[in-house]
Design an enzyme around this catalytic site. Structure first.
Site, PDB file in Angstrom:
ATOM      1  N   ARG A  99       0.658  -1.306   0.650  1.00  0.00           N
ATOM      2  CA  ARG A  99       0.234  -0.268  -0.047  1.00  0.00           C
ATOM      3  C   ARG A  99       0.518   1.095  -0.233  1.00  0.00           C
ATOM      4  NH1 ARG A  99      -1.793  -3.530  -1.838  1.00  0.00           N
ATOM      5  NH2 ARG A  99      -3.664  -4.962  -0.313  1.00  0.00           N
ATOM      6  N   SER A 145     -11.037   0.983   3.657  1.00  0.00           N
ATOM      7  CA  SER A 145     -10.133   0.698   5.246  1.00  0.00           C
ATOM      8  C   SER A 145      -9.239   2.219   5.730  1.00  0.00           C
ATOM      9  CB  SER A 145      -8.725  -0.305   4.856  1.00  0.00           C
ATOM     10  OG  SER A 145      -9.498  -1.640   4.141  1.00  0.00           O
ATOM     11  N   GLU A 162      -3.567   4.570   6.975  1.00  0.00           N
ATOM     12  CA  GLU A 162      -3.939   4.767   5.243  1.00  0.00           C
ATOM     13  C   GLU A 162      -4.033   5.781   4.344  1.00  0.00           C
ATOM     14  OE1 GLU A 162      -5.213   1.489   1.897  1.00  0.00           O
ATOM     15  OE2 GLU A 162      -5.399   1.284   4.263  1.00  0.00           O
TER      16      GLU A 162
END
Length: 372
Positions: A192, A269, A364
């Site tokens: 990510r 998320s 994130e």
């Protein structure tokens, strides 16, 4: 690092250095536009200047516009991973709204090369590739956002990620002030993350992927998807069936935009799945956690499992107007939420998970705009 200028490859008819102004432009520029409505969280103050780019031929005009401001501009795609500051953004904000998919040849390994505009919706690209009998993206079904954001985050789900298929990106480099082409290795793709994550140096313009021709999907490696399909892990199924199974699993978690009205203000998320050591992995597995191995060689535990372990109940309030989703252990916003409240909620979750598990979560979400 591989860098090339427009003179090194086809330039699609445009370059900043040799741009001839057209009589008309499709780029819309607005001053003081509230950014809350441009994000899926519905939070954030105004943009001093907001430019909606629908045609790459107009990008040089945005470069000229941005030159009037100090520093690099902020790029916003679909706003599905963005938390905009309450104060808004004093630098120009570029909304990449360009569309288009082109099949541009064949890679050395026989895969089909597909060039996509940065503003093109990822969900549409998944449907297009499956419709043309190409696999490599079917497990990414239901992920919101634009194609240009996918290398930034090395987007992935259910056993596939962008690093599996990325060939190169074409971008504008605000430091060298020219078009550059970066191959996949130069993009520094990890879990990510990439060289683009947290950097304002580049604005991505087009992305090239290599996709394989097949009537069957890639192996189904995630148990929840396999169970939905009623097949064993590792099986291959018709790619359109894989897409529908992935969508069903994601909807069950409230991870498809629009599938839950109560949880509609979301970024999916909020936290990365944290890497764990071998000792931590053994302890977590003994406690019932699922430990997953990722392509970068790391072992990671689900952030949602850690939130549940730390005592966060579904639907529970965490900060003012910010709570845990009713369907999945992630944070969502209610009407009247602020970026200050959302960041407070992030901090509360990080601290409580650390106290209960000894593992530190990392956000994130991308923080955009002028933060205190």
């Amino acid at each position: 690092m591989r860098l090339s200028t427009p003179h090194d490859r086809p330039d699609h008819g445009w370059s900043v250095a040799h741009h001839h102004r057209r009589d008309t432009t499709s780029m819309r520029v607005t001053h003081g536009l509230p950014l809350a409505g441009k994000t899926t969280l519905g939070i954030g103050g105004p943009a001093a200047v907001f430019a909606d780019l629908q045609d790459l031929a107009d990008f040089p005009e945005f470069v000229a516009l941005a030159d009037a401001f100090p520093g690099a501009p902020t790029c916003l795609g679909a706003g599905s991973n963005a938390l905009v500051a309450d104060a808004g953004c004093s630098s120009p904000v570029l909304r990449m709204n360009t569309r288009g998919v082109r099949f541009v040849g064949e890679a050395a390994d026989g895969r089909t090369l597909v060039e996509v505009q940065a503003g093109h919706p990822l969900s549409d690209l998944v449907d297009t590739s499956v419709g043309h009998g190409l696999i490599g993206m079917e497990m990414l079904a239901g992920i919101p956002g634009t194609v240009g954001a996918t290398p930034v985050q090395n987007v992935g789900a259910y056993g596939q990620e962008i690093s599996d298929m990325l060939v190169e990106v074409r971008a504008w480099d605000w430091v060298s002030r020219r078009h550059v082409t970066l191959d996949a290795a130069t993009c520094g793709l990890g879990h990510r993350t990439s060289v683009f994550k947290g950097s304002d140096r580049w604005t991505l313009l087009t992305v090239v992927f290599a996709l394989r021709k097949s009537a069957l999907s890639a192996p189904v490696t995630y148990r929840a998807v396999a169970e939905r399909l009623d097949v064993s892990v590792g099986s291959r199924v018709p790619s359109d069936e894989a897409v529908q199974a992935v969508l069903a699993v994601r909807r069950g978690k409230g991870m498809v935009l629009g599938c839950s009205d109560a949880d509609r203000r979301t970024v999916g998320s909020v936290f990365f799945s944290p890497e764990v050591t071998s000792a931590q992995a053994r302890w977590l597995q003994d406690e019932g956690a699922s430990i997953n191995r990722f392509p970068d060689g790391t072992s990671r535990v689900s952030a949602s499992w850690l939130m549940r372990r730390a005592g966060f109940a579904l639907g529970s309030q965490v900060a003012e107007r910010v709570r845990v989703s009713y369907l999945h252990h992630t944070l969502v916003a209610d009407e009247g939420a602020s970026s200050a409240g959302f960041t407070e909620a992030i901090g509360i979750v990080v601290q409580r998970v650390l106290e209960h598990t000894g593992i530190r979560l990392k956000p994130e979400v991308d923080f955009l705009g002028d933060w205190p």
